[in-house]
Design a protein around this motif. Structure first.
Motif, PDB file in Angstrom:
ATOM      1  N   UNK A  74       0.617  -1.331   0.252  1.00  0.00           N
ATOM      2  CA  UNK A  74       0.273   0.144  -0.085  1.00  0.00           C
ATOM      3  C   UNK A  74       0.659   1.271   0.224  1.00  0.00           C
ATOM      4  N   UNK A  75       1.821   1.213   0.561  1.00  0.00           N
ATOM      5  CA  UNK A  75       3.337   2.119   0.320  1.00  0.00           C
ATOM      6  C   UNK A  75       2.746   3.471   1.244  1.00  0.00           C
ATOM      7  N   UNK A  76       3.060   4.728   1.136  1.00  0.00           N
ATOM      8  CA  UNK A  76       1.999   5.564   1.808  1.00  0.00           C
ATOM      9  C   UNK A  76       0.859   6.388   1.917  1.00  0.00           C
ATOM     10  N   UNK A  77       0.093   5.273   1.341  1.00  0.00           N
ATOM     11  CA  UNK A  77      -1.119   5.412   0.731  1.00  0.00           C
ATOM     12  C   UNK A  77      -2.025   4.572   2.021  1.00  0.00           C
ATOM     13  N   UNK A  78      -1.618   4.025   3.069  1.00  0.00           N
ATOM     14  CA  UNK A  78      -1.992   3.674   3.979  1.00  0.00           C
ATOM     15  C   UNK A  78      -1.063   3.380   5.256  1.00  0.00           C
ATOM     16  N   UNK A  79      -0.173   3.919   5.830  1.00  0.00           N
ATOM     17  CA  UNK A  79       0.194   4.084   7.083  1.00  0.00           C
ATOM     18  C   UNK A  79       0.438   3.031   7.938  1.00  0.00           C
ATOM     19  N   UNK A  80       0.982   2.578   8.689  1.00  0.00           N
ATOM     20  CA  UNK A  80       0.978   1.801   9.630  1.00  0.00           C
ATOM     21  C   UNK A  80       0.099   1.686  10.209  1.00  0.00           C
ATOM     22  N   UNK A  81      -0.691   0.683  10.893  1.00  0.00           N
ATOM     23  CA  UNK A  81      -1.865   1.312  12.044  1.00  0.00           C
ATOM     24  C   UNK A  81      -1.859  -0.082  13.587  1.00  0.00           C
ATOM     25  N   UNK A  82      -2.138   0.772  14.137  1.00  0.00           N
ATOM     26  CA  UNK A  82      -2.128  -0.715  15.774  1.00  0.00           C
ATOM     27  C   UNK A  82      -2.662  -2.128  15.064  1.00  0.00           C
ATOM     28  N   UNK A  83      -1.794  -3.139  15.827  1.00  0.00           N
ATOM     29  CA  UNK A  83      -2.231  -4.036  15.272  1.00  0.00           C
ATOM     30  C   UNK A  83      -2.877  -4.795  16.819  1.00  0.00           C
ATOM     31  N   UNK A  84      -2.219  -4.928  17.611  1.00  0.00           N
ATOM     32  CA  UNK A  84      -2.327  -5.267  19.142  1.00  0.00           C
ATOM     33  C   UNK A  84      -3.254  -4.091  20.321  1.00  0.00           C
ATOM     34  N   UNK A  85      -3.852  -4.344  21.242  1.00  0.00           N
ATOM     35  CA  UNK A  85      -4.756  -3.837  21.972  1.00  0.00           C
ATOM     36  C   UNK A  85      -4.291  -3.176  22.229  1.00  0.00           C
ATOM     37  N   UNK A  86      -4.945  -1.673  22.190  1.00  0.00           N
ATOM     38  CA  UNK A  86      -4.229  -0.758  23.564  1.00  0.00           C
ATOM     39  C   UNK A  86      -3.817  -0.620  25.126  1.00  0.00           C
ATOM     40  N   UNK A  87      -2.990  -0.514  24.931  1.00  0.00           N
ATOM     41  CA  UNK A  87      -2.656  -1.279  26.684  1.00  0.00           C
ATOM     42  C   UNK A  87      -2.336  -2.560  26.914  1.00  0.00           C
ATOM     43  N   UNK A  88      -1.966  -3.483  25.896  1.00  0.00           N
ATOM     44  CA  UNK A  88      -1.794  -4.228  25.982  1.00  0.00           C
ATOM     45  C   UNK A  88      -0.065  -4.834  25.926  1.00  0.00           C
ATOM     46  N   UNK A  89       0.493  -4.970  26.964  1.00  0.00           N
ATOM     47  CA  UNK A  89       1.854  -4.886  26.887  1.00  0.00           C
ATOM     48  C   UNK A  89       2.527  -6.141  25.690  1.00  0.00           C
ATOM     49  N   UNK A  90       3.589  -6.020  24.718  1.00  0.00           N
ATOM     50  CA  UNK A  90       3.867  -7.298  24.448  1.00  0.00           C
ATOM     51  C   UNK A  90       5.101  -6.710  23.880  1.00  0.00           C
ATOM     52  N   UNK A  91       6.108  -8.349  23.536  1.00  0.00           N
ATOM     53  CA  UNK A  91       7.482  -7.900  23.603  1.00  0.00           C
ATOM     54  C   UNK A  91       7.171  -9.264  22.763  1.00  0.00           C
ATOM     55  N   UNK A  92       8.406  -9.348  21.542  1.00  0.00           N
ATOM     56  CA  UNK A  92       9.273  -9.945  20.354  1.00  0.00           C
ATOM     57  C   UNK A  92       7.957 -10.891  19.797  1.00  0.00           C
ATOM     58  N   UNK A  93       7.619  -9.675  18.683  1.00  0.00           N
ATOM     59  CA  UNK A  93       6.462 -10.122  17.870  1.00  0.00           C
ATOM     60  C   UNK A  93       7.624 -11.048  16.653  1.00  0.00           C
ATOM     61  N   UNK A  94       6.777 -12.438  16.195  1.00  0.00           N
ATOM     62  CA  UNK A  94       7.402 -13.312  14.867  1.00  0.00           C
ATOM     63  C   UNK A  94       5.809 -13.507  14.509  1.00  0.00           C
ATOM     64  N   UNK A  95       6.507 -14.080  13.206  1.00  0.00           N
ATOM     65  CA  UNK A  95       5.079 -13.937  11.889  1.00  0.00           C
ATOM     66  C   UNK A  95       4.946 -15.997  12.140  1.00  0.00           C
ATOM     67  N   UNK A  96       3.850 -15.802  11.928  1.00  0.00           N
ATOM     68  CA  UNK A  96       3.859 -17.787  12.188  1.00  0.00           C
ATOM     69  C   UNK A  96       4.453 -18.286  10.642  1.00  0.00           C
ATOM     70  N   UNK A  97       4.922 -19.454   9.972  1.00  0.00           N
ATOM     71  CA  UNK A  97       5.439 -19.986   8.743  1.00  0.00           C
ATOM     72  C   UNK A  97       4.565 -19.477   7.404  1.00  0.00           C
TER      73      UNK A  97
END
Length: 687
Positions: A74-97
């Motif tokens: 999408x390039x600049x037409x769609x900037x990054x959006x929040x993925x995890x819920x607001x306030x949910x403290x997370x770390x170490x992201x990894x995509x499934x295969x």
């Protein structure tokens, strides 16, 4: 400001708003509340990018990290959006295969467990429910299993046993702990007998981990990953999912003075004897990565046991024959990681290089190293096919995520973090310089102009000295020693990468060992003199020196060996008595290497550059800062410095943090630290 052309192209979009609307100088309150972008993670097809963004609630005095996702097509037409819920403290992201889910760690349920969330939508789902926190994880190549690290008592047969022991200890009326070997404490934690151990769990039909995980063992008891800062890069799955290789140091009676990490291969289900793959090397072997066909194991290795700052060379092991070769023996840099290119011909790695921290591509066949992203400072990267994602910052730009082709071309900025927060803030311009230091060898440094700089005026100076000592104050937007916080207070800033600094070749790094107060002091003196001659805006009569850890040691050394050098001094977590440091620090390999033996074996080495022997010459006002939970440089070192200054009639203050370690991490404490330091500098440099 002096910037490399490639970096100008990358950072210009982020710099323009601040440059055009600047109204006030940057300060510590701005620094601690900035969003921090990290962990760029690409989907298996290279189309999606996930980044972690740390946000601070200053009033609550805490931070929380969430994940954001971007469709790169999408390039600049769609900037990054929040993925995890607001306030949910997370770390170490990894995509499934298969790219359908993003996995991450979160303590939302009360303990840190593994979660996943669908890329197409839906809520996060908890996939492990162990009675203990999950410290790290790595998904198997087929996505049907996961390796996790859990902190357990090694003699416990199951996880419930460790949980029961912890509960019993919490309920006990006695508090004494009996030790019979080191470590008794490490970094900021007293040891209780638990070790990080590696387990494998299989996912059931519902996608959740089922049953008791299986503990892996290679016959060596130790922390996997290592403490205190080890992570999932210290272990890896074989491409067929049948085995795992991990790096481990034996948790025996010699652990506190050993840097001997070996790579062990253990089979997940087959009944095969585990293998120590690197038993012949008595130094560090770490960061294993398999080739796509599983026939070659790449890793990083040091050569000298006991030296934590030895060069980490890139190695290749043929697993069938056991033959090992160094990939780039002529490349005089220390590799920080290993990521293989899609065709398996190149290793991508970051390393310190002449005051920057760029990304290199190393040809596995020839060893030729090519700079792909020049810096300032790379804060993480990922590579899938021809798509490269990375986070980069420099001395006046917080980290932002970029994507480019695998060769670094066609780079574009993805995140726009902090643009609103920084739109009305000004930064000081900076420049790198070099001079002839010890033995007429070239030494580098940076100078930063104060915000609001006017040609023809002179300004007071904050002379920053980095720690390590094998470290660097380079082209980096640092969140503890940020040059812009001083530039924003009206100070010019000078930073010297003295002999012993990293990024200038291993011989340069080696040169500080057993010479803490020699070459580095000469470099600092010559660098300071050179900077004053080159930059007329530096007021040499209104300058203060400040540093932490080894930088704090050097401040104490300067106090007695360059007593007329500065108007004031700031000693954060500094070593004042090298002899007692050799007995009471936790990682004894450090002091023993740096001094050529133990305090019993070579007492003269510990005394040669011991600041406490020169206290009688102290006269520069000194602010001493220390945290109670600092077990690297104990708080007694700071108390000794303050007592010495007070008893000798030297103007001095002590700032003590009962809840901080070697670093000052809590947002409000960081602001308090900076306020105290800036007040001290202004007090002694005012006209």
């Amino acid at each position: 400001m002096t910037l490399r052309p490639a970096l100008i192209a990358l950072l210009l979009p982020a710099l323009l708003p601040a440059a055009s609307q600047a109204a006030r100088p940057f300060d510590a309150r701005d620094m601690v509340t900035l969003d921090r972008v990290s962990s760029p993670t690409l989907s298996p097809d290279g189309r999606k990018l996930v980044v972690a963004v740390r946000e601070v609630d200053f009033e609550a005095n805490k931070a929380s990290t969430g994940l954001w996702i971007e469709d790169l097509l999408a390039r600049d037409a769609a900037p990054p959006v929040r993925f995890t819920a607001e306030g949910m403290n997370v770390n170490s992201p990894a995509f499934s295969p298969d790219g359908a889910h993003v996995f991450f760690l979160s303590a939302k349920s009360g303990s840190q467990q593994l979660w996943k969330q669908g890329v197409a939508g839906g809520d996060a789902v908890q996939v492990t429910d162990f009675p203990l926190d999950v410290g790290s994880y790595k998904l198997s190549p087929d996505g049907q299993s996961v390796a996790v690290s859990l902190e357990v008592f090694p003699d416990c047969a199951d996880l419930a046993c460790t949980k029961a022991r912890l509960d019993e200890k919490a309920a006990a009326k006695t508090t004494g702990v009996l030790y019979d070997k080191l470590f008794v404490r490490h970094w900021d934690t007293w040891m209780d007998g638990r070790l990080n151990q590696l387990f494998v769990a299989r996912f059931g039909a519902d996608g959740k981990a089922a049953g008791e995980p299986v503990r892996l063992s290679a016959g060596v008891l130790g922390d996997i990953p290592s403490k205190p800062f080890g992570d999932a890069s210290e272990y890896t799955w074989a491409p067929d999912g049948q085995s795992i290789v991990y790096s481990v140091r034996a948790a025996d009676r010699g652990e506190a003075w050993s840097t001997n990490f070996d790579l062990h291969r253990v089979w997940v289900r087959a009944r095969r004897a585990p293998q120590n793959l690197t038993a012949a090397n008595p130094a560090t072997d770490t960061g294993p990565v398999f080739s796509a066909d599983g026939k070659t194991l790449y890793y990083r290795a040091m050569k000298r046991p006991g030296f934590e700052a030895d060069r980490l060379a890139l190695m290749a092991m043929d697993l069938a024959s056991g033959k090992i070769r160094e990939i780039a023996p002529e490349w005089d840099r220390s590799a920080s990681s290993i990521t293989l290119s899609a065709d398996g011909k190149y290793i991508y790695t970051t390393t310190q290089d002449i005051g920057t921290y760029p990304l290199y591509r190393v040809d596995i066949a020839s060893g030729a190293a090519t700079k792909v992203v020049p810096g300032g400072t790379l804060g993480g990267f990922d590579l899938v096919g021809d798509t490269l994602a990375y986070v980069v910052s420099d001395l006046d730009t917080p980290g932002q995520a970029f994507v480019a082709r695998a060769d670094g071309s066609a780079a574009r900025q993805v995140t726009r973090a902090n643009e609103e927060a920084l739109k009305d803030i000004a930064f000081g311009e900076f420049e790198q310089f070099s001079f002839k230091g010890w033995n007429d060898e070239t030494v580098y440094g940076y100078v930063v102009k104060p915000v609001g700089y006017e040609e023809g005026k002179q300004y007071p100076v904050a002379f920053l000295i980095h720690g390590g000592p094998q470290g660097s104050f380079g082209d980096n937007f640092h969140y503890r020693w940020n040059a812009q916080t001083y530039a924003g207070q009206g100070f010019a800033v000078v930073m010297i990468d003295f002999h012993g600094s990293t990024g200038y070749g291993q011989a340069f790094t080696d040169s500080i060992s057993q010479d803490w107060g020699g070459k580095p002091l000469e470099d600092l003196q010559k660098g300071w003199a050179f900077a004053q001659e080159k930059y007329s805006f530096l007021d040499g009569d209104r300058a203060c020196a400040l540093g932490g850890s080894y930088g704090g040691y050097m401040v104490a050394w300067i106090a007695g060996n360059w007593p007329d050098g500065f108007k004031c001094l700031v000693n954060h977590a500094g070593v004042v008595d090298t002899r007692i440091m050799g007995f009471n620090t936790e990682e004894l390999w450090f002091t023993e290497w740096e001094n050529g033996g133990t305090p019993v074996q070579v007492p003269q080495n510990y005394e040669q550059f011991n600041p406490i022997n020169h206290v009688s010459k102290w006269k520069s006002p000194m602010l001493v800062i220390h945290g109670q939970k600092d077990y690297r440089v104990l708080v007694e070192q700071g108390l000794a410095a303050f007592s010495a200054a007070q008893r000798n009639g030297v103007e001095s203050q002590l700032l003590y943090f009962p809840d901080e370690n070697h670093w000052i991490l809590k947002p409000h404490n960081s602001v308090q630290w900076h306020d105290a330091v800036n007040d001290w500098l202004k007090r002694w440099t005012k006209e």
